[in-house]
Design a protein around this motif. Structure first.
Motif, PDB file in Angstrom:
ATOM      1  N   UNK A  30      59.933  76.416  23.517  1.00 52.58           N
ATOM      2  CA  UNK A  30      59.420  75.964  22.230  1.00 52.58           C
ATOM      3  C   UNK A  30      59.399  77.086  21.205  1.00 52.58           C
ATOM      4  N   UNK A  31      59.627  78.311  21.657  1.00 51.93           N
ATOM      5  CA  UNK A  31      59.528  79.476  20.788  1.00 51.93           C
ATOM      6  C   UNK A  31      60.201  80.650  21.489  1.00 51.93           C
ATOM      7  N   UNK A  32      60.262  81.779  20.816  1.00 51.18           N
ATOM      8  CA  UNK A  32      60.704  83.006  21.466  1.00 51.18           C
ATOM      9  C   UNK A  32      59.638  83.439  22.471  1.00 51.18           C
ATOM     10  N   UNK A  33      60.064  84.108  23.544  1.00 47.89           N
ATOM     11  CA  UNK A  33      59.155  84.468  24.633  1.00 47.89           C
ATOM     12  C   UNK A  33      59.305  85.945  24.982  1.00 47.89           C
ATOM     13  N   UNK A  34      58.188  86.645  25.099  1.00 51.73           N
ATOM     14  CA  UNK A  34      58.177  87.996  25.657  1.00 51.73           C
ATOM     15  C   UNK A  34      57.470  87.930  27.000  1.00 51.73           C
ATOM     16  N   UNK A  35      58.140  88.377  28.065  1.00 54.09           N
ATOM     17  CA  UNK A  35      57.591  88.328  29.408  1.00 54.09           C
ATOM     18  C   UNK A  35      57.284  89.756  29.861  1.00 54.09           C
ATOM     19  N   UNK A  36      56.052  89.968  30.310  1.00 51.70           N
ATOM     20  CA  UNK A  36      55.616  91.289  30.764  1.00 51.70           C
ATOM     21  C   UNK A  36      55.070  91.189  32.189  1.00 51.70           C
TER      22      UNK A  36
END
Length: 281
Positions: free
Chosen positions: A272-278
């Motif tokens: 649904x959007x840009x994602x940053x995975x940490x």
């Protein structure tokens, strides 16, 4: 030491938005942009040599076109090719270059979470030594509203710390899903309702203490709100994303190294959007 942003460039039309985002992030952070394209190692040697020159020329052309389209300054950039398995080479190069961030475009298996595990994006997320961003929206859509699912885990604290450090000007919404035992059976009971409300108040107080402690570690304090919603964490998050998608989702990776996260697979299959995975090490 110059910071390094590693961008995995596959030259596809879908990858263009991610390339623009990589340029902007490199310029804004003062990082060097290392754009990497992975070639098929099984091609004949002469074909690899000729293809390498053509790919680098195409990356240079794309870099110029995207900068002109979005009026972006020129970043310090290094455009290269390597041969091998894409996810292995991206992870290896991230380690060798001590990358601060890896950025890729979205994958093409939308709506198929059972197929996500085998994608380059999912495999990079599972083994990356730094945060990974999957960008699908054009650079004109600024990351002003960032959603961060939170709990008391080490991984979550690391994700929030990374978000605060990288996006100090953004508006952060911290979302915590709660589910108190007995709610379904005793929710209408007055005594239970009072006990539940007290537990929720203590939960919010504990979350606020955790957030305040992290906020004291960063120089710039962003606009921030804390929301508590009842339900399964995955369903609460998906409902929120469908109802009110943020510009960026900062997500904690919960699976063991090399294993697939059910939450991450669903979100990558239904972006649904840009994602940053940490993840925390």
């Amino acid at each position: 030491m110059t910071r390094t942003l590693l961008f995995a460039c596959d030259l596809s039309a879908e990858n263009r938005a991610a390339f623009g985002r990589a340029i902007q992030l490199a310029v804004d952070s003062g990082a060097r942009l290392d754009a990497l394209h992975v070639l098929d190692p099984h091609l004949p040697r002469q074909a690899l040599h000729d293809l390498e020159q053509a790919v680098v020329a195409e990356m240079e052309r794309l870099l110029t076109d995207i900068r002109e389209d979005y009026a972006l300054p020129a970043p310090q950039a290094l455009l290269q090719t390597v041969a091998g398995a894409p996810f292995e080479e991206i992870i290896r190069e991230a380690h060798e270059r001590r990358a601060d961030l890896i950025l890729l475009g979205g994958h093409r298996k939308r709506g198929e979470p059972e197929l996500v595990a085998g994608t380059t994006l999912a495999r990079v997320i599972r083994g990356a030594p730094c945060p990974v961003i999957s960008a699908i929206h054009p650079v004109t859509q600024e990351w002003r509203d960032i959603l961060v699912p939170v709990d008391f885990s080490l991984t979550c604290r690391h994700t929030l710390r990374e978000t605060l450090k990288r996006f100090p000007e953004a508006r952060l919404t911290l979302l915590h899903a709660w589910d108190i035992p007995g709610e379904r059976e005793l929710g209408s009971s007055g005594d239970f309702a009072r006990w539940r409300d007290g537990e929720l108040a203590r939960l919010r107080e504990q979350l606020e203490r955790e957030v305040d402690q992290l906020m004291s570690e960063v120089e710039s304090v962003p606009e921030l709100s804390l929301e508590l919603e009842q339900g399964d964490p995955l369903e609460v998050l998906l409902t929120r994303l469908r109802r009110q998608p943020p510009d960026l989702l900062a997500l904690s990776y919960r699976a063991r190294r090399g294993q697939q996260s059910r939450l991450t697979a669903r979100l990558l299959a239904e972006p649904h959007c840009d994602i940053m995975v940490c993840r925390a090490w």
